[in-house]
Design a protein around this motif. Structure first.
Motif, PDB file in Angstrom:
ATOM      1  N   HIS A 119      -1.746   5.386   6.496  1.00 46.36           N
ATOM      2  CA  HIS A 119      -0.806   4.624   5.641  1.00 46.36           C
ATOM      3  C   HIS A 119      -0.230   5.552   4.580  1.00 46.36           C
ATOM      4  CE1 HIS A 119      -1.549   2.412   1.581  1.00 46.36           C
ATOM      5  NE2 HIS A 119      -0.301   2.093   1.884  1.00 46.36           N
ATOM      6  N   HIS A 121       3.709   6.074   2.489  1.00 42.21           N
ATOM      7  CA  HIS A 121       5.117   5.688   2.348  1.00 42.21           C
ATOM      8  C   HIS A 121       5.948   6.960   2.248  1.00 42.21           C
ATOM      9  CE1 HIS A 121       3.591   1.652   1.892  1.00 42.21           C
ATOM     10  NE2 HIS A 121       2.797   2.064   0.921  1.00 42.21           N
ATOM     11  N   HIS A 273      -0.530  -4.695   3.893  1.00 42.07           N
ATOM     12  CA  HIS A 273      -1.324  -4.589   2.664  1.00 42.07           C
ATOM     13  C   HIS A 273      -1.957  -5.949   2.360  1.00 42.07           C
ATOM     14  CE1 HIS A 273       1.824  -1.448   2.080  1.00 42.07           C
ATOM     15  NE2 HIS A 273       0.879  -0.777   1.462  1.00 42.07           N
ATOM     16  N   HIS A 302      -6.078  -1.489   2.020  1.00 41.48           N
ATOM     17  CA  HIS A 302      -6.706  -1.699   0.697  1.00 41.48           C
ATOM     18  C   HIS A 302      -7.883  -2.673   0.784  1.00 41.48           C
ATOM     19  CE1 HIS A 302      -3.621   0.756  -1.038  1.00 41.48           C
ATOM     20  NE2 HIS A 302      -2.656  -0.128  -0.884  1.00 41.48           N
ATOM     21  N   ASP A 353      -1.245   6.906   0.951  1.00 40.91           N
ATOM     22  CA  ASP A 353      -0.427   5.843   0.363  1.00 40.91           C
ATOM     23  C   ASP A 353       0.829   6.396  -0.313  1.00 40.91           C
ATOM     24  OD1 ASP A 353       0.595   3.483  -0.639  1.00 40.91           O
ATOM     25  OD2 ASP A 353      -1.243   2.813  -1.590  1.00 40.91           O
TER      26      ASP A 353
END
Ligand code: ZN
Length: 501
Positions: A119, A121, A273, A302, A353
């Motif tokens: 994960h 971005h 998420h 998470h 992340d």
């Protein structure tokens, strides 16, 4: 049966060739000739769009390294060789003879599978460290609603390329791009091109867009989630390529159900998420379960503030999880739930992340979950707990960072361990540098002492993408220019003064 690997070194774990459920691996293990034949046959049916081209030319022999295969059946070796034929690992054992091979000397290196990030971005690739002191609310305001809202396709191309090259540079050979910047189909095309041009193995997780209000469903030009059908057809009709497709979901339970349907209609796995801060206490997964929407095709990111029922739902439906421990401690997501996952019988994967606050390497991620889990156990002991959980070990953490990542990214048959028949995603970590020399414990060196400076050589699907500490075939001047131009353009569009001090 002729075994290519050293079954004797497996330490009693048994041989994969003898396991009845592993017929493909059994086939690939049988002989080197069979391995080569299989990889040729698979490449012949690949589609042209992003199809994985097998490296041409000679086999590669990674010689004399300390090998951590992360496959219990293959085992570890003080010194062994890894033979790469085309895009595939052909053999892992000492003293391989391969007279035609190009030799990579690994005598001062640990050889192991590349790290797998579940994960990240990546559209924020030129906004690194823009928000070092920020909370999650600051992140939404600054990164998503100020910078993200104004990004154009050229910006996200540069961002994805930078983030992907940075991943390769630090030994992350596979990364899931959690891409919620899809304001137009052109943004999507640019993101995919950035990943493809980098040479990284990536899961493109197609997400929503960004705007100033956060009400992203109001973005008139966004085709999310329906455009995933085009993506499947245009870019992802083959699984035999470096890029694969997921859907990145988010929003109300009703909206997410629609997104899940769009993903499942085209056979894409899902990432979402959940359990983030106070907002994560809404029993969201219970609502999704009431709609019978939870399946084993989903990775939950998470999970810090989920309730016990939700944890049980993840376990019972066979989902995977991704812990982004470092950012969770910085920005208020909640306590990284490593121990909770272990208690539930779920082995977590790890993720960076946001590079806006978090370094892009996996050494940081491994050390974060390692120290936090141990701290939690020590705290319970000090508080008089007579039955505290076990301490996490460095080997478990290394498995989270590789094999468990491969599972969460839907690629455990292809990557995550040095197993004959799998794709050759391999890293060489230098042991002759001052942060580890002379090393005493291979797994301990990787997890507790090494950093990106130890990443000497990287192979992805048999292709050498980093060698002697430098990326191969990357025009650094062009890359830097693309990043700088995107940064300047985006700051201007977002009306933010571009000051670095
Ligand atoms: Zn995230």
């Amino acid at each position: 049966m002729a075994h290519l690997h050293n079954a004797g070194a497996a330490g009693g774990f048994g041989c994969p060739c003898c396991a009845p459920s592993l017929s493909r691996r059994q086939f690939l293990c049988t002989t080197a000739v069979a391995t080569i034949a299989a990889s040729t046959a698979v490449s012949a049916i690949a589609t042209p769009a992003l199809a994985q081209q097998p490296p041409t030319g000679r086999p590669i022999l990674i010689k004399g390294g300390c090998v951590l295969s992360l496959d219990r059946a293959v085992g570890d070796f003080e010194a062994a060789d890894v033979l790469v034929q085309g895009k595939t690992i052909a053999a892992v054992r000492p003293n391989i003879e391969a007279p035609n091979a190009e030799v990579i000397d690994a005598s001062n290196a640990i050889v192991m599978p590349g790290f797998v990030d579940t994960h990240r971005h990546m559209w924020q690739g030129f906004l690194r460290n823009v928000l070092p002191d920020g909370s999650l609310d600051d992140y939404r305001t600054v990164v998503q609603r100020t910078f993200g809202a104004k990004m154009v396709p050229d910006d996200v191309y540069a961002a994805n390329l930078l983030s992907a090259l940075g991943a390769i540079d630090t030994g992350v050979t596979c990364v899931l791009d959690w891409s919620h910047i899809q304001n137009t189909p052109e943004h999507t095309d640019a993101c995919i091109k950035g990943l493809a041009d980098s040479g990284v193995r990536a899961v493109f997780a197609y997400g929503a867009g960004q705007n100033e209000t956060g009400r992203v469903w109001e973005i008139a030009t966004s085709k999310y989630p329906g455009d995933i059908a085009r993506l499947r057809k245009q870019y992802f009709s083959s699984d035999d390529q470096l890029l694969t497709l997921y859907l990145a979901a988010g929003g109300t339970p009703e909206a997410v159900q629609e997104q899940f349907r769009a993903a499942r209609d085209v056979g894409a796995r899902i990432t979402i998420h959940v359990g983030v801060g106070e907002g994560g206490r809404s029993a969201f997964l219970e609502k999704m379960n009431a709609a019978q929407a939870l399946k084993s095709d989903t990775t939950y990111i998470h999970c810090c503030t989920l309730n016990d029922t939700e944890w049980k739902l993840i376990k019972d439906t066979g989902g995977t999880i991704s812990i982004a421990g470092y950012v969770e401690t910085l920005m208020g997501h909640g306590n990284p739930p490593t121990q909770k996952a272990i208690d539930m019988g779920i082995r977590p994967s790890l993720s960076v992340d946001v590079e806006t606050s978090v370094p892009n390497d996996f050494f940081t991620q491994m050390r974060t979950v390692f120290s936090l889990q141990k701290n939690e156990v020590w705290a319970r002991r000090l508080a008089g707990d007579k039955n505290p959980p076990k301490f996490l070990t460095v080997r478990e953490v290394l498995e989270f960072a590789t094999f468990e990542g491969a599972k969460a990214n839907g690629l455990e048959r292809k990557i995550g361990s040095l197993t004959p028949g799998k794709d050759a995603d391999i890293i060489l970590l230098r042991t002759d540098q001052l942060n580890v020399m002379p090393f005493n414990n291979a797994v301990g060196a990787v997890v507790t002492s090494m950093g990106p400076q130890n990443v000497d050589t990287v192979l992805i699907a048999g292709k050498v993408t980093k060698r002697d500490g430098k990326l191969v075939g990357v025009d650094m001047a062009r890359t830097a220019k693309l990043g700088r131009e995107a940064q300047e353009r985006n700051y201007k569009a977002a009306n933010v003064p571009n000051k670095r001090i």
